[in-house]
Design a protein around this motif. Structure first.
Motif, PDB file in Angstrom:
ATOM      1  N   LEU A   1       0.830  -1.199   0.000  1.00  0.00           N
ATOM      2  CA  LEU A   1       0.000   0.000   0.000  1.00  0.00           C
ATOM      3  C   LEU A   1       0.869   1.254   0.000  1.00  0.00           C
ATOM      4  N   ASP A   2       0.464   2.220  -0.812  1.00  0.00           N
ATOM      5  CA  ASP A   2       1.108   3.532  -0.814  1.00  0.00           C
ATOM      6  C   ASP A   2       0.747   4.234   0.492  1.00  0.00           C
TER       7      ASP A   2
ATOM      8  N   LEU B   1      -1.432   7.548   0.996  1.00  0.00           N
ATOM      9  CA  LEU B   1      -2.868   7.630   0.749  1.00  0.00           C
ATOM     10  C   LEU B   1      -3.638   7.805   2.061  1.00  0.00           C
TER      11      LEU B   1
ATOM     12  N   HIS C   1      -6.497  -1.921   0.616  1.00  0.00           N
ATOM     13  CA  HIS C   1      -6.493  -0.569   1.158  1.00  0.00           C
ATOM     14  C   HIS C   1      -6.201  -0.592   2.652  1.00  0.00           C
TER      15      HIS C   1
ATOM     16  N   PHE D   1     -12.844   4.815  -2.164  1.00  0.00           N
ATOM     17  CA  PHE D   1     -11.501   4.569  -2.695  1.00  0.00           C
ATOM     18  C   PHE D   1     -10.991   5.737  -3.532  1.00  0.00           C
ATOM     19  N   ILE D   2     -11.896   6.471  -4.172  1.00  0.00           N
ATOM     20  CA  ILE D   2     -11.482   7.678  -4.891  1.00  0.00           C
ATOM     21  C   ILE D   2     -10.876   8.676  -3.907  1.00  0.00           C
ATOM     22  N   ASP D   3     -11.485   8.828  -2.747  1.00  0.00           N
ATOM     23  CA  ASP D   3     -10.949   9.754  -1.741  1.00  0.00           C
ATOM     24  C   ASP D   3      -9.594   9.283  -1.202  1.00  0.00           C
ATOM     25  N   THR D   4      -9.411   7.976  -1.050  1.00  0.00           N
ATOM     26  CA  THR D   4      -8.130   7.491  -0.537  1.00  0.00           C
ATOM     27  C   THR D   4      -7.020   7.731  -1.566  1.00  0.00           C
ATOM     28  N   GLU D   5      -7.388   7.755  -2.813  1.00  0.00           N
ATOM     29  CA  GLU D   5      -6.378   7.908  -3.866  1.00  0.00           C
ATOM     30  C   GLU D   5      -5.968   9.361  -4.073  1.00  0.00           C
ATOM     31  N   THR D   6      -6.597  10.275  -3.344  1.00  0.00           N
ATOM     32  CA  THR D   6      -6.201  11.677  -3.401  1.00  0.00           C
ATOM     33  C   THR D   6      -4.971  11.855  -2.515  1.00  0.00           C
ATOM     34  N   LYS D   7      -3.826  12.135  -3.120  1.00  0.00           N
ATOM     35  CA  LYS D   7      -2.576  12.258  -2.353  1.00  0.00           C
ATOM     36  C   LYS D   7      -2.654  13.437  -1.380  1.00  0.00           C
TER      37      LYS D   7
END
Length: 478
Positions: free
Chosen positions: A98-99, A102, A130, A471-477
């Motif tokens: 996992l990044d 995020l 996630h 998941f879109i919100d988690t992908e916002t750096k």
């Protein structure tokens, strides 16, 4: 809830007499590596494991190796920080690939009082890639258990096991893991209520909120009435698909009127009356995924125009007297009574939930809606057909001033925190949280709330559509 339902159904269709109380409920036994405890833990597993049951120890040992877990110590009453202390457990599912930049997710499961080990396994495959924190809400799972109820004073302690205290616990955990970093909160049913409470208490800690299966309403609430009316529509749709089950339900209701049911060895807890079976309907009818299973259960109990009492008792015991699911007549039942009187429905301080709900039924009867004529009633939603010392004590104790969650408070907090959005979801055919009751909150919150009706019922939070926005919100750096 879907995983434990499947487990119960397997037990029933195997005609087992052992029930769930003797089982070590799956607990994700496919995992073979122990998780890692937080390095700064105040409660090292090896030092406290003697305080844990074999079941709890096994759960720790079966956690995937990428899970970081720990307990935090919190006040039972956050308004009395020097008073009685309890422990709250969390598991941070953090895949190695996992990044880490995020945004993290915290998931609040339903209840109150349900064990997360029975209510979250179906979620694991969806969130496995996630970073998700699952907090074992106070009184459940590996957290300190609910207080034993012996008096009205003990009942009052249960007010410390509702949404406001759970939010305070979550903030302590968020700060421990992330310091000042905001997180995304997600939840279902009672978890949706927790999220809406969170918005009123700590909006500055939230990046976004994604809630399914509950919406706050004003007091006096129309919630109970809406659930009954929705139940009628959903039952009608079910019987249209399975018309032969109408007669089966009528025969079962008649048998429940004639005999009583008690957990093994506890005759002071009884259920009797034509609506004894109605909790089964609430669980299954609210999730159309399980309609076929409900029909199979009815056929098993009543195959040829007669009720098999042994199999009826097996079903009642697995659903009503199951420590990991709905353990009526015990502390979990008392918690639900307090929750509904104090936070969700809200009765007058000295008015029992049973009388409040009966008044709702009587009001509907005057308008021509008589639930007594239905083949599957609605009364068990309020558990008022349960007779046990603990239930009756919780139902009659003066709880003092209530702590309702009001749409106006949620809207005011959102309006003061323009960057925060609430994503709210309802199941189209959900008889536990009908979409119709969401309109008031939607109107109050305006464009800071995005409301979506999903196909399906109370379990539609497991759909890809719900998790897509998360998941879109988690992908916002960050």
């Amino acid at each position: 809830m879907s995983e434990i339902l499947r487990f119960i159904l397997d037990e029933l269709f195997n005609h087992s007499n052992s029930g769930l109380l003797q089982k070590d409920l799956l607990f994700i036994s496919i995992f073979t590596h122990a998780g890692k405890q937080a390095s700064d833990s105040l409660f090292p597993f090896e030092k406290i494991k003697s305080e844990l049951s074999p079941r709890d120890q096994n759960y720790i040992k079966k956690l995937p190796k990428y899970v970081i877990y720990d307990w935090v110590q919190v006040p039972e009453n956050h308004l009395d920080p020097q008073g009685r202390k309890i422990k709250v457990f969390y598991e941070y599912r953090l895949p190695e690939n996992l990044d880490k930049t995020l945004r993290p997710i915290c998931f609040f499961y339903g209840g109150p009082g349900l064990d997360p080990r029975s209510s979250t396994p179906a979620l694991i495959p969806i969130i496995k890639d996630h970073g998700v924190i699952i907090i074992h809400q106070r009184g459940t799972g590996l957290s300190s258990p609910l207080p034993q109820i012996r008096s009205g004073t003990d009942v009052l302690r249960l007010k410390n096991y509702l949404s406001r205290a759970i939010v305070e616990d979550a903030e302590i955990i968020r700060k421990k893991i992330f310091s000042t970093k905001k997180w995304i909160v997600t939840g279902q049913s009672f978890g949706s209520l927790i999220i809406q409470r969170y918005i009123t208490m700590y909006p500055e800690s939230l990046y976004s909120a994604h809630a399914h299966g509950f919406a706050a309403t004003s007091m006096p609430t129309p919630f109970a009435e809406s659930r009954i009316l929705k139940h009628k529509d959903v039952l009608k749709a079910y019987l249209k698909k399975f018309p032969k089950d109408k007669k089966r339900l009528e025969l079962i209701a008649q048998k429940c009127q004639e005999i009583s049911f008690s957990p093994k060895g506890e005759p002071d807890i009884t259920i009797q009356g034509r609506h004894t079976f109605s909790f089964i309907g609430m669980v299954f009818l609210s999730s159309p995924t399980y309609w076929k299973d409900l029909s199979n259960i009815l056929t098993m109990i009543c195959p040829e125009n007669s009720v098999d009492v042994h199999k009826l008792r097996l079903v009642i015991n697995n659903f009503y007297f199951n420590k990991s699911f709905i353990y009526l007549g015990k502390e979990q039942d008392a918690l639900n009574v307090v929750f509904n009187r104090h936070e969700a429905y809200v009765t007058n301080p000295k008015q029992s939930l049973s009388l409040y709900y009966q008044a709702t039924l009587n009001k509907l009867k005057k308008s021509g809606i008589n639930t007594d004529s239905w083949p599957l009633g609605e009364e068990a939603l309020m558990h008022f057909c349960i007779d046990s010392p603990i239930h009756n004590l919780a139902d009659n104790t003066d709880l003092g001033p209530a702590d309702p969650l009001l749409p106006k408070d949620i809207a005011d907090s959102l309006h003061k925190n323009k960057q925060l959005k609430l994503f709210l979801y309802a199941g189209k055919i959900d008889s536990i949280a009908p979409p119709e009751i969401f309109s008031e909150l939607k109107q109050q919150c305006g464009d800071q709330m995005i409301f979506t009706i999903l196909p399906g019922g109370h379990d539609s939070f497991l759909s890809t559509q719900f998790w897509k926005d998360v998941f879109i919100d988690t992908e916002t750096k960050q």
